[in-house]
Design a protein around this motif. Structure first.
Motif, PDB file in Angstrom:
ATOM      1  N   SER A 186      13.386  43.901 109.366  1.00 45.96           N
ATOM      2  CA  SER A 186      14.182  44.035 108.155  1.00 45.96           C
ATOM      3  C   SER A 186      13.613  45.186 107.342  1.00 45.96           C
ATOM      4  O   SER A 186      12.480  45.619 107.561  1.00 45.96           O
ATOM      5  CB  SER A 186      14.142  42.731 107.347  1.00 45.96           C
ATOM      6  N   ARG A 187      14.421  45.681 106.410  1.00 46.33           N
ATOM      7  CA  ARG A 187      13.986  46.781 105.552  1.00 46.33           C
ATOM      8  C   ARG A 187      13.847  46.309 104.107  1.00 46.33           C
ATOM      9  O   ARG A 187      14.536  45.390 103.669  1.00 46.33           O
ATOM     10  CB  ARG A 187      15.013  47.923 105.581  1.00 46.33           C
ATOM     11  N   VAL A 188      12.987  46.983 103.368  1.00 47.06           N
ATOM     12  CA  VAL A 188      12.871  46.743 101.930  1.00 47.06           C
ATOM     13  C   VAL A 188      14.055  47.406 101.235  1.00 47.06           C
ATOM     14  O   VAL A 188      14.502  48.492 101.625  1.00 47.06           O
ATOM     15  CB  VAL A 188      11.546  47.312 101.391  1.00 47.06           C
ATOM     16  N   LEU A 189      14.564  46.740 100.185  1.00 46.63           N
ATOM     17  CA  LEU A 189      15.654  47.296  99.378  1.00 46.63           C
ATOM     18  C   LEU A 189      15.226  47.294  97.922  1.00 46.63           C
ATOM     19  O   LEU A 189      14.780  46.272  97.389  1.00 46.63           O
ATOM     20  CB  LEU A 189      16.936  46.487  99.565  1.00 46.63           C
ATOM     21  N   SER A 190      15.356  48.440  97.265  1.00 49.77           N
ATOM     22  CA  SER A 190      15.027  48.587  95.850  1.00 49.77           C
ATOM     23  C   SER A 190      16.271  48.339  95.006  1.00 49.77           C
ATOM     24  O   SER A 190      17.295  49.007  95.184  1.00 49.77           O
ATOM     25  CB  SER A 190      14.493  50.000  95.582  1.00 49.77           C
ATOM     26  N   ALA A 191      16.184  47.377  94.062  1.00 45.14           N
ATOM     27  CA  ALA A 191      17.331  47.035  93.224  1.00 45.14           C
ATOM     28  C   ALA A 191      16.873  46.769  91.795  1.00 45.14           C
ATOM     29  O   ALA A 191      15.678  46.745  91.510  1.00 45.14           O
ATOM     30  CB  ALA A 191      18.063  45.819  93.786  1.00 45.14           C
ATOM     31  N   ALA A 192      17.837  46.530  90.924  1.00 43.24           N
ATOM     32  CA  ALA A 192      17.596  46.234  89.500  1.00 43.24           C
ATOM     33  C   ALA A 192      16.937  47.422  88.814  1.00 43.24           C
ATOM     34  O   ALA A 192      15.815  47.343  88.311  1.00 43.24           O
ATOM     35  CB  ALA A 192      16.768  44.964  89.335  1.00 43.24           C
TER      36      ALA A 192
END
Length: 363
Positions: free
Chosen positions: A254-260
Motif C-alpha cells: 500500500s502507499r501513504v496518502l497525504s490529506a487534510a
C-alpha cells in the motif's frame, strides 16, 4: 539529487505529476472540480467523505434537491439517512467514471474514487466490512475508506481479504499507518494462501497531516506550551515522511496518502516518493497560482532541531511520531481521532437535515 521544475506556463502540479512518481488525487468527489483537476493538474484519483459529500451537495443543491426528491419517490420507505447515502453513492459513481481512463492506464494502481464507510458504523467491524464490500461493487475503480481505529484495523484486514481495495482514513500517526499497512498485508496474504485471484488493489493509507497539526496545537494550547512559531506546521509532514520511509523499507503493498491540507508543505515536501498527495481543489489552485516549486524532497529530513523541540515539548507529537507511540486500543482515544470522528458524524447529521429540508420544507 534535487530536481526543480522550471517556471513555465504549464501547471506546477501537472509538471510535478509528470516528473515524479508522486501522484495527485483531488480531495473531493465533486464532478466539476474533479474534471478540472484531471484536465488542468493531472489528477489520477479522488476521495469522498461525509464532510466532502455534504459540501458537494449543498454547493450544487439545484442539481441534488430534485434528485433527492426522485430518490424519495423511488424508495418511499427509505429514511432520510438512507436517501442521503444514496446521494453519496451516486455522487461517487459519477466521479468514478471520470477516473476510468487513469484506472485503465495504471492497471488499477491509480484512477481510484474513494467512498467512505458510514461513520455511524465505526464500532461494528462486521457492518464496516459488509458496507465496504457493497461499495466496492458500485464501480470497478472504487476504493473504500475504513477508519484506523481498533475496530477498523480488524475490518481493514477482513475487507482486503474479501477483495476490497482500501483507503485507510481517520489516521494521523505513524503507529496507525503502520498497523493499517500490516492489516492490508495480512488480508492479501490470506488471499494468496487460499489461491484467490490477485490484482492491483491500489490500496492507500491516509495520514491526515493537517488534522494532526490541528490536534497538536490544541493540545499544546491546553497545556499552555509555547514553542517557536511555525514548528507545528512541520509535525504532520514529519510523520508522513517517516511513514513513507517505513513503507518503502518494508515493501508494504500500500502507499501513504497525504490529506487534510493546512499548508503547501504537505504537497511540496512529499514530492519524489511513491505516494499520493490529495489536496482540496482550492489548495491545488493556490499552489499553482503561487508557483510553489516542485522538488524531489521526500527523503530530505525535517530539521532535526524542530523534531527535537516537538518531541521534548509536545508529548502528543511523540505519540504520533514514534512507531510504537500508540497501542491499537489507544487509536480510539487519540485526540485527532475523536475530533475527526465527531466531525464526520456531525456531517452525516447535516446531510440528513438537507434531505429533510427537501422532503419536508419549512413553512
Amino acid at each position: 539529487m534535487t530536481h526543480t521544475v522550471a517556471a513555465s506556463d504549464t501547471s506546477t502540479l501537472r509538471e510535478a505529476s509528470e516528473r515524479f512518481s508522486t501522484v495527485l488525487w483531488n480531495d473531493s468527489a465533486d464532478p466539476m472540480q474533479l474534471a478540472r483537476s484531471i484536465d488542468e493538474f493531472g489528477a489520477v484519483g479522488a476521495t469522498c467523505n461525509p464532510v466532502i459529500a455534504l459540501d458537494a451537495v449543498t454547493r450544487n443543491l439545484d442539481v441534488w434537491a430534485p434528485r433527492i426528491a426522485e430518490i424519495a419517490k423511488e424508495r418511499p420507505t427509505a429514511s432520510e439517512s438512507e436517501i442521503g447515502w444514496a446521494v453519496v453513492e451516486e455522487l461517487s459513481v459519477q466521479a468514478a467514471a471520470l477516473l476510468e481512463p487513469a484506472f485503465r492506464a495504471s492497471g488499477g494502481r491509480n484512477g481510484r474514487l474513494s467512498v467512505q464507510t458510514d461513520p455511524r458504523l465505526h464500532r461494528d467491524a462486521d457492518a464496516l466490512v459488509a458496507q465496504a464490500v457493497r461499495f466496492s461493487e458500485l464501480a470497478e475503480n472504487i476504493i473504500v475508506k475504513i477508519p484506523a481505529t481498533s475496530v477498523g484495523i480488524v475490518a481493514i484486514e477482513e475487507a482486503t481479504y474479501r477483495g476490497v481495495s482500501i483507503n485507510v482514513t481517520v489516521s494521523f500517526t505513524v503507529a496507525q499507518a503502520v498497523e493499517s499497512a500490516k492489516a492490508i498485508e495480512r488480508g492479501l496474504d490470506r488471499r494468496d494462501a487460499e489461491g484467490l485471484p490477485s490484482w492491483e488493489f491500489g490500496s492507500v493509507v491516509t495520514l491526515m497531516g493537517g488534522r494532526l497539526d490541528d490536534w497538536l496545537k490544541a493540545s499544546a494550547a491546553k497545556g499552555r506550551v509555547l514553542i517557536e512559531p511555525g514548528y507545528f506546521e512541520w509535525a504532520g509532514v514529519a510523520a508522513l515522511k517517516k511513514a513513507h520511509r517505513i513503507f518503502t523499507e518494508r515493501g508494504y503493498r500500500s502507499r501513504v496518502l497525504s490529506a487534510a491540507f493546512r499548508n503547501h508543505l504537505q504537497w511540496s515536501e512529499l514530492q519524489g516518493g511513491d505516494l499520493v498527495v490529495s489536496p482540496p481543489f482550492d489548495w491545488q489552485l493556490r499552489i499553482d497560482e503561487n508557483r510553489i516549486p516542485a522538488e524531489d524532497r521526500i527523503d530530505v529530513p525535517v530539521d532535526p532541531h524542530i523534531i527535537d523541540v516537538l518531541l521534548a515539548r509536545v508529548p502528543e507529537f511523540s505519540r504520533a511520531y514514534d512507531e510504537d507511540g500508540l497501542t491499537i486500543a489507544e487509536f480510539d482515544t487519540f485526540g485527532a481521532t475523536v475530533r475527526t470522528l465527531r466531525q464526520f458524524l456531525e456531517a452525516d447529521e447535516k446531510l440528513d437535515q438537507v434531505v429533510r429540508d427537501v422532503l419536508v420544507p419549512a413553512v
